[in-house]
Design a protein around this motif. Structure first.
Motif, PDB file in Angstrom:
ATOM      1  N   ALA A 368       0.821  -1.208   0.000  1.00  0.00           N
ATOM      2  CA  ALA A 368       0.000   0.000   0.000  1.00  0.00           C
ATOM      3  C   ALA A 368       0.858   1.262   0.000  1.00  0.00           C
ATOM      4  O   ALA A 368       0.420   2.323  -0.465  1.00  0.00           O
ATOM      5  N   CYS A 371       4.204   3.114  -4.985  1.00  0.00           N
ATOM      6  CA  CYS A 371       3.529   3.892  -6.032  1.00  0.00           C
ATOM      7  C   CYS A 371       2.586   3.027  -6.856  1.00  0.00           C
ATOM      8  O   CYS A 371       1.571   3.491  -7.358  1.00  0.00           O
ATOM      9  N   GLY A 372       2.949   1.792  -7.014  1.00  0.00           N
ATOM     10  CA  GLY A 372       2.158   0.832  -7.771  1.00  0.00           C
ATOM     11  C   GLY A 372       2.698  -0.553  -7.510  1.00  0.00           C
ATOM     12  O   GLY A 372       3.832  -0.711  -7.039  1.00  0.00           O
ATOM     13  N   ALA A 384      -3.076  -9.926  -3.860  1.00  0.00           N
ATOM     14  CA  ALA A 384      -3.958  -8.836  -4.293  1.00  0.00           C
ATOM     15  C   ALA A 384      -5.063  -8.593  -3.278  1.00  0.00           C
ATOM     16  O   ALA A 384      -5.377  -7.438  -2.940  1.00  0.00           O
ATOM     17  N   GLN A 388      -5.440  -5.022  -1.324  1.00  0.00           N
ATOM     18  CA  GLN A 388      -6.656  -4.224  -1.464  1.00  0.00           C
ATOM     19  C   GLN A 388      -7.267  -3.906  -0.105  1.00  0.00           C
ATOM     20  O   GLN A 388      -7.724  -2.784   0.146  1.00  0.00           O
ATOM     21  N   GLY A 391      -5.641  -1.058   1.447  1.00  0.00           N
ATOM     22  CA  GLY A 391      -5.790   0.221   0.768  1.00  0.00           C
ATOM     23  C   GLY A 391      -4.863   0.452  -0.397  1.00  0.00           C
ATOM     24  O   GLY A 391      -4.731   1.581  -0.881  1.00  0.00           O
ATOM     25  N   ALA A 392      -4.201  -0.590  -0.861  1.00  0.00           N
ATOM     26  CA  ALA A 392      -3.295  -0.444  -1.996  1.00  0.00           C
ATOM     27  C   ALA A 392      -4.080  -0.133  -3.264  1.00  0.00           C
ATOM     28  O   ALA A 392      -5.182  -0.650  -3.482  1.00  0.00           O
ATOM     29  N   THR A 393      -3.509   0.714  -4.112  1.00  0.00           N
ATOM     30  CA  THR A 393      -4.130   1.049  -5.396  1.00  0.00           C
ATOM     31  C   THR A 393      -3.093   0.877  -6.496  1.00  0.00           C
ATOM     32  O   THR A 393      -1.908   0.660  -6.234  1.00  0.00           O
ATOM     33  N   GLY A 394      -3.549   0.993  -7.734  1.00  0.00           N
ATOM     34  CA  GLY A 394      -2.619   0.912  -8.854  1.00  0.00           C
ATOM     35  C   GLY A 394      -2.008  -0.463  -9.035  1.00  0.00           C
ATOM     36  O   GLY A 394      -0.853  -0.581  -9.440  1.00  0.00           O
ATOM     37  N   MET A 395      -2.771  -1.507  -8.737  1.00  0.00           N
ATOM     38  CA  MET A 395      -2.260  -2.866  -8.878  1.00  0.00           C
ATOM     39  C   MET A 395      -2.622  -3.439 -10.243  1.00  0.00           C
ATOM     40  O   MET A 395      -3.745  -3.271 -10.725  1.00  0.00           O
ATOM     41  N   HIS A 415       3.498   7.499 -12.349  1.00  0.00           N
ATOM     42  CA  HIS A 415       3.537   8.067 -11.000  1.00  0.00           C
ATOM     43  C   HIS A 415       4.841   8.809 -10.706  1.00  0.00           C
ATOM     44  O   HIS A 415       5.062   9.228  -9.568  1.00  0.00           O
TER      45      HIS A 415
END
Length: 452
Positions: A368, A371-372, A384, A388, A391-395, A415
């Protein structure tokens, strides 16, 4: 120990198993080498030429007929049906490490821990070599110790990286000096749970006596209990405060200490490696080298020039303003968490591989913070889900190493990240033979990227 009248079955034809078979044949034993997977015709012929019977394919219980003992390669669990049958029949089952110990005259300096084993072992080997002392380096790193152990006299030193897999099946193994660098969740697929894993690691000191040395990490949660149970003299590693006996850091300087005044080693700003996890490894190697009789000037010199290992947060290259790092040796979550934390600015992370089933809470937080994240390998789905939830994004997912590197590059550009870090947090066995092959695949994929 006399093996000349023994019939020994070696299970597992990897580096350790082949080394054990050769060592036993050299000692005059009747040797049978068994593996589910066949070796090449050339390698089989070479072993047969030494009088070793090679049996590949289904491991039938009939292999145990007339066998006096069984030696296991580290990758072979005691739950394998053939091994379980041997134990039921009362046939002694031991590790290749145990065989090396029984053949050796020189003392063992043994190094274990979830992370840092190879760095510490390599560093200690470099120190002893620089001092010109007779020695061997092996075990879980490089070659099988059993094949070389009888080549050293009592004045030599055997530097052994030992894993929980190797320690699982020891009997009398007693290193003169042993270090447990750290214990974090790993190998639940083999040991069942954390308690089983800790028990396996702790076996490194179970046969030690008062004249031996046990080095523990003052910041490891399992160290205090181990110190209470140890018969050996306990020495401590501490990166935050002085210790009365051991190695420590104070005011940016490394020190060694027995019972007298501390001995200054080097300032942290003289070192090429950064991070407290690396400093623990360096303190351990220095303390072991000191015990082995390496002069302080040699210890200091090696500490100053040591720059780390291939596949351990290894800088590969910079392309189009993005630096690429190969951390394929990160085969557990703790290693990847530490690698991510070592970057001043959040990197793009490529992670995943053969899932060991360990807790993902800390890894998810690390993902999280990136950057990705590019998810790669058999663990992608579980990683994954955990990321998620944190709160991780950009996966994104990738089906090949080439795709993973390209997707990570795209995310880094999007990014404006300064770095791409390949740190799998998992074993390589879903796609590669070992972490080295996996790391080379990453570097090859990076090399294929075009410069702008």
């Amino acid at each position: 120990m006399d093996f000349s009248q023994q019939h020994v079955l070696v299970v597992g034809a990897g580096i350790s198993g082949i080394g054990a078979a050769r060592a036993l044949a050299k000692q005059g034993a009747k040797v049978t080498l068994s593996d589910l997977v066949s070796l090449s015709a050339e390698r089989t012929a070479a072993l047969s030429g030494l009088g070793i019977e090679c049996v590949f394919g289904t491991q039938k219980v009939s292999l145990l007929a007339g066998v006096d003992s069984v030696v296991l390669s580290p990758g072979i669990a005691r739950t394998v049906p053939l091994v379980a049958a041997a134990e039921r029949d009362g046939i002694p089952v031991t590790a290749e490490l145990e065989l090396a110990y029984r053949l050796a005259a020189a003392p063992f300096y043994a190094i274990t821990g979830t992370n840092g084993k190879t760095t510490t072992t390599t560093l200690l080997g470099d120190m002893i070599a620089a001092a010109g002392l007779p020695h061997l380096v092996g075990g879980n790193i490089g070659s099988a110790l059993s094949e070389q152990a009888d080549t050293l006299q009592e004045d030599g030193v055997i530097v052994a990286e030992v894993s929980s897999f190797q320690l699982e099946s020891i009997v009398d193994f007693r290193p003169h000096a042993a270090v447990i660098l750290n214990i974090t969740p790993d190998h639940f697929e083999r040991h069942g749970d954390m308690a089983g894993y800790v028990r396996a690691k702790a076996r490194i000191f179970e046969n030690q006596e008062a004249g031996d040395m046990l080095i523990l990490n003052a910041h490891d949660p399992y160290a205090a209990d181990m110190a209470q149970r140890a018969r050996a003299t306990v020495w401590w590693l501490d990166t935050e405060a002085p210790t009365e006996r051991g190695a420590y850091i104070e005011a940016g300087v490394m020190y060694l200490r027995k019972d007298e005044d501390p001995v200054r080693l080097v300032a942290l700003d003289e070192l090429q490696l950064r991070g407290s996890h690396n400093w623990v490894n360096m303190l351990a190697a220095a303390l072991l080298a000191w015990e082995a009789g390496v002069p302080l000037r040699v210890i200091r010199g090696v500490l100053r020039v040591f720059s780390g290992l291939e596949h351990r947060v290894e800088y590969v290259t910079t392309k189009n303003g993005i630096a690429y790092y190969n951390d394929s040796k990160a085969t557990n979550t703790d290693a990847t968490v530490k690698a991510v934390a070592g970057f001043a600015a959040p990197p793009v992370l490529i992670t995943g591989g053969y899932d060991k089933g360990t807790d993902l809470t800390d890894l998810a937080q690390a993902m999280a913070a990136c950057c990705g994240v590019v998810l790669f390998g058999a663990s992608a789905e579980r990683f994954a889900t955990a990321a998620q939830a944190a709160g991780a994004t950009g996966m994104v997912r990738a089906e090949s190493m080439t795709e993973a590197v390209r997707e990570a590059t795209r995310l880094a550009q999007e990014h404006r990240a300064e770095a791409v870090l390949f740190s799998p947090a998992a074993s390589s066995f879903d796609r590669y033979r070992n972490y080295r092959e996996r790391g080379r695949a990453f570097k090859a994929a990076v090399a294929e990227l075009e410069e702008a």
